[in-house]
Motif scaffolding. Structure first.
Motif, PDB file in Angstrom:
ATOM      1  N   ASP A 169       0.856  -1.184   0.000  1.00  0.00           N
ATOM      2  CA  ASP A 169       0.000   0.000   0.000  1.00  0.00           C
ATOM      3  C   ASP A 169       0.895   1.237   0.000  1.00  0.00           C
ATOM      4  OD1 ASP A 169      -1.615   2.196   0.681  1.00  0.00           O
ATOM      5  OD2 ASP A 169      -2.981   0.946   1.849  1.00  0.00           O
ATOM      6  N   LEU A 170       0.897   1.985  -1.103  1.00  0.00           N
ATOM      7  CA  LEU A 170       1.749   3.167  -1.243  1.00  0.00           C
ATOM      8  C   LEU A 170       0.948   4.464  -1.188  1.00  0.00           C
ATOM      9  CD1 LEU A 170       4.098   1.947  -4.132  1.00  0.00           C
ATOM     10  CD2 LEU A 170       4.419   1.737  -1.651  1.00  0.00           C
ATOM     11  N   SER A 171      -0.256   4.394  -0.636  1.00  0.00           N
ATOM     12  CA  SER A 171      -1.128   5.570  -0.620  1.00  0.00           C
ATOM     13  C   SER A 171      -0.542   6.715   0.197  1.00  0.00           C
ATOM     14  CB  SER A 171      -2.517   5.187  -0.080  1.00  0.00           C
ATOM     15  OG  SER A 171      -2.415   4.627   1.223  1.00  0.00           O
ATOM     16  N   ALA A 172       0.363   6.410   1.130  1.00  0.00           N
ATOM     17  CA  ALA A 172       0.950   7.458   1.976  1.00  0.00           C
ATOM     18  C   ALA A 172       2.251   8.001   1.389  1.00  0.00           C
ATOM     19  CB  ALA A 172       1.206   6.909   3.380  1.00  0.00           C
ATOM     20  N   LEU A 173       2.680   7.479   0.250  1.00  0.00           N
ATOM     21  CA  LEU A 173       3.963   7.868  -0.326  1.00  0.00           C
ATOM     22  C   LEU A 173       3.807   9.072  -1.247  1.00  0.00           C
ATOM     23  CD1 LEU A 173       6.979   7.229  -0.742  1.00  0.00           C
ATOM     24  CD2 LEU A 173       6.306   5.711  -2.622  1.00  0.00           C
ATOM     25  N   PRO A 175       5.640  10.936  -4.020  1.00  0.00           N
ATOM     26  CA  PRO A 175       6.798  10.749  -4.902  1.00  0.00           C
ATOM     27  C   PRO A 175       7.721  11.964  -4.967  1.00  0.00           C
ATOM     28  CG  PRO A 175       4.768  10.025  -5.967  1.00  0.00           C
ATOM     29  CD  PRO A 175       4.368  10.751  -4.729  1.00  0.00           C
ATOM     30  N   LEU A 176       7.192  13.139  -4.637  1.00  0.00           N
ATOM     31  CA  LEU A 176       8.014  14.343  -4.674  1.00  0.00           C
ATOM     32  C   LEU A 176       8.888  14.490  -3.440  1.00  0.00           C
ATOM     33  CD1 LEU A 176       5.445  16.913  -6.123  1.00  0.00           C
ATOM     34  CD2 LEU A 176       7.268  15.674  -7.322  1.00  0.00           C
ATOM     35  N   ASN A 177       8.625  13.686  -2.423  1.00  0.00           N
ATOM     36  CA  ASN A 177       9.402  13.758  -1.181  1.00  0.00           C
ATOM     37  C   ASN A 177      10.014  12.408  -0.833  1.00  0.00           C
ATOM     38  OD1 ASN A 177       9.078  16.560  -0.140  1.00  0.00           O
ATOM     39  ND2 ASN A 177       6.906  16.038  -0.265  1.00  0.00           N
ATOM     40  N   ALA A 178      10.442  11.690  -1.874  1.00  0.00           N
ATOM     41  CA  ALA A 178      11.068  10.375  -1.677  1.00  0.00           C
ATOM     42  C   ALA A 178      12.019  10.120  -2.840  1.00  0.00           C
ATOM     43  CB  ALA A 178      10.006   9.282  -1.602  1.00  0.00           C
ATOM     44  N   ALA A 181      14.254   6.272  -7.614  1.00  0.00           N
ATOM     45  CA  ALA A 181      14.906   5.864  -8.855  1.00  0.00           C
ATOM     46  C   ALA A 181      15.121   4.352  -8.896  1.00  0.00           C
ATOM     47  CB  ALA A 181      16.247   6.577  -9.013  1.00  0.00           C
ATOM     48  N   GLY A 182      14.569   3.724  -9.917  1.00  0.00           N
ATOM     49  CA  GLY A 182      14.765   2.288 -10.081  1.00  0.00           C
ATOM     50  C   GLY A 182      13.877   1.419  -9.222  1.00  0.00           C
ATOM     51  N   ALA A 183      12.977   2.020  -8.429  1.00  0.00           N
ATOM     52  CA  ALA A 183      12.073   1.217  -7.598  1.00  0.00           C
ATOM     53  C   ALA A 183      11.114   0.422  -8.482  1.00  0.00           C
ATOM     54  CB  ALA A 183      11.287   2.102  -6.643  1.00  0.00           C
ATOM     55  N   ILE A 184      10.731  -0.757  -8.029  1.00  0.00           N
ATOM     56  CA  ILE A 184       9.870  -1.650  -8.797  1.00  0.00           C
ATOM     57  C   ILE A 184       8.453  -1.603  -8.226  1.00  0.00           C
ATOM     58  CG2 ILE A 184       9.499  -4.017  -9.578  1.00  0.00           C
ATOM     59  CD1 ILE A 184      12.511  -4.499  -9.045  1.00  0.00           C
ATOM     60  N   VAL A 185       7.486  -1.261  -9.080  1.00  0.00           N
ATOM     61  CA  VAL A 185       6.085  -1.218  -8.661  1.00  0.00           C
ATOM     62  C   VAL A 185       5.230  -1.907  -9.705  1.00  0.00           C
ATOM     63  CG1 VAL A 185       6.358   0.931  -7.352  1.00  0.00           C
ATOM     64  CG2 VAL A 185       5.696   1.022  -9.766  1.00  0.00           C
ATOM     65  N   SER A 186       4.017  -2.260  -9.322  1.00  0.00           N
ATOM     66  CA  SER A 186       3.065  -2.863 -10.254  1.00  0.00           C
ATOM     67  C   SER A 186       2.353  -1.756 -11.019  1.00  0.00           C
ATOM     68  CB  SER A 186       2.044  -3.695  -9.476  1.00  0.00           C
ATOM     69  OG  SER A 186       1.228  -2.838  -8.685  1.00  0.00           O
ATOM     70  N   PRO A 187       1.666  -2.094 -12.118  1.00  0.00           N
ATOM     71  CA  PRO A 187       0.891  -1.076 -12.841  1.00  0.00           C
ATOM     72  C   PRO A 187      -0.143  -0.384 -11.951  1.00  0.00           C
ATOM     73  CG  PRO A 187       1.146  -3.037 -14.196  1.00  0.00           C
ATOM     74  CD  PRO A 187       1.678  -3.389 -12.839  1.00  0.00           C
ATOM     75  N   GLU A 188      -0.778  -1.138 -11.049  1.00  0.00           N
ATOM     76  CA  GLU A 188      -1.770  -0.539 -10.163  1.00  0.00           C
ATOM     77  C   GLU A 188      -1.118   0.479  -9.230  1.00  0.00           C
ATOM     78  OE1 GLU A 188      -3.130  -4.267 -11.825  1.00  0.00           O
ATOM     79  OE2 GLU A 188      -1.336  -3.808 -10.637  1.00  0.00           O
ATOM     80  N   GLN A 189       0.059   0.137  -8.713  1.00  0.00           N
ATOM     81  CA  GLN A 189       0.764   1.078  -7.836  1.00  0.00           C
ATOM     82  C   GLN A 189       1.213   2.308  -8.610  1.00  0.00           C
ATOM     83  OE1 GLN A 189       3.594  -1.958  -6.605  1.00  0.00           O
ATOM     84  NE2 GLN A 189       3.061  -1.587  -4.471  1.00  0.00           N
ATOM     85  N   ALA A 190       1.630   2.098  -9.855  1.00  0.00           N
ATOM     86  CA  ALA A 190       2.048   3.234 -10.680  1.00  0.00           C
ATOM     87  C   ALA A 190       0.898   4.220 -10.840  1.00  0.00           C
ATOM     88  CB  ALA A 190       2.536   2.739 -12.044  1.00  0.00           C
ATOM     89  N   VAL A 192      -1.479   4.738  -8.694  1.00  0.00           N
ATOM     90  CA  VAL A 192      -1.621   5.449  -7.419  1.00  0.00           C
ATOM     91  C   VAL A 192      -0.609   6.582  -7.329  1.00  0.00           C
ATOM     92  CG1 VAL A 192      -1.368   5.246  -4.908  1.00  0.00           C
ATOM     93  CG2 VAL A 192      -2.582   3.473  -6.183  1.00  0.00           C
ATOM     94  N   LEU A 193       0.625   6.303  -7.729  1.00  0.00           N
ATOM     95  CA  LEU A 193       1.670   7.319  -7.657  1.00  0.00           C
ATOM     96  C   LEU A 193       1.403   8.458  -8.634  1.00  0.00           C
ATOM     97  CD1 LEU A 193       4.812   5.001  -7.362  1.00  0.00           C
ATOM     98  CD2 LEU A 193       3.673   6.286  -5.536  1.00  0.00           C
ATOM     99  N   VAL A 194       0.931   8.105  -9.799  1.00  0.00           N
ATOM    100  CA  VAL A 194       0.606   9.132 -10.791  1.00  0.00           C
ATOM    101  C   VAL A 194      -0.516  10.032 -10.270  1.00  0.00           C
ATOM    102  CG1 VAL A 194      -0.447   9.514 -13.057  1.00  0.00           C
ATOM    103  CG2 VAL A 194       1.423   7.881 -12.814  1.00  0.00           C
TER     104      VAL A 194
END
Length: 203
Positions: A169-173, A175-178, A181-190, A192-194
């Protein structure tokens, strides 16, 4: 998770420079005890509970912990080299100036754990609940967080380069404050980040 232990609890005792190397600790309960410079190397705990205890300069090298709890415990300058936790509860535990590499955690509940600034490079968390854990500024390069519940976690300035985050669960992440680079995520997580970046994805 650990059930009620059979032995009566040991309360408010202080253990200094004790040698518990290779011991099997089963069904014990320690409450508000202090452990200083105790050797827990290759120790195995099972169905044991440590509540609000303090561990200072304790060696947990190659120790194995199964279905045990360390709730509200404080670990200061402890060494967890090659330690393993399976199905353990470390809710509210705090780690300061500890050596946590390499560390393997499978299952269990580490919610509210204090790991701010910790060196967690290449550690592995699988199926762990880490709700509202504090990972502020932690170095998690090359780490594995697989199917980990990080909802509400404090992830400001966390370093996650090349980390495997799939299933978590990356809902608390933010991306501008972490560092990602090179981290591996699933399409669903991508997705969420977008979304967290304020972008909208359209076909």
């Amino acid at each position: 998770m650990p059930d009620a232990t059979q032995d009566p609890p040991v309360e408010e005792q202080r253990f200094v420079r004790d040698d518990w190397y290779g011991e099997e600790i089963t069904g014990r309960h320690y409450v508000r005890c202090e452990f200083h410079e105790v050797d827990f190397s290759e120790t195995q705990t099972r169905n044991s509970v440590f509540t609000d205890c303090v561990f200072g300069n304790v060696r947990f090298n190659a120790s194995q912990h199964a279905d045990s709890a360390f709730t509200g415990c404080a670990f200061k300058r402890c060494d967890f080299f090659d330690a393993e936790f399976t199905g353990c509860k470390l809710v509210g535990a705090t780690f300061s100036e500890c050596e946590l590499r390499p560390l393997r955690v499978t299952g269990g509940d580490w919610s509210f754990a204090g790991l701010a600034g910790a060196d967690l490079r290449a550690v592995a968390f699988h199926g762990v609940r880490m709700r509202e854990a504090d990972l502020t500024g932690a170095d998690c390069a090359d780490a594995v967080f697989a199917d980990v519940d990080l909802s509400g976690a404090m992830l400001h300035a966390v370093k996650l380069p090349r980390a495997d985050l799939r299933g978590s669960d990356l809902s608390a992440l933010d991306p501008l404050n972490a560092e990602l680079a090179g981290a591996i995520v699933s399409p669903e997580q991508a997705a969420v980040l977008v979304t967290s970046l304020g972008l909208r994805v359209r076909a």
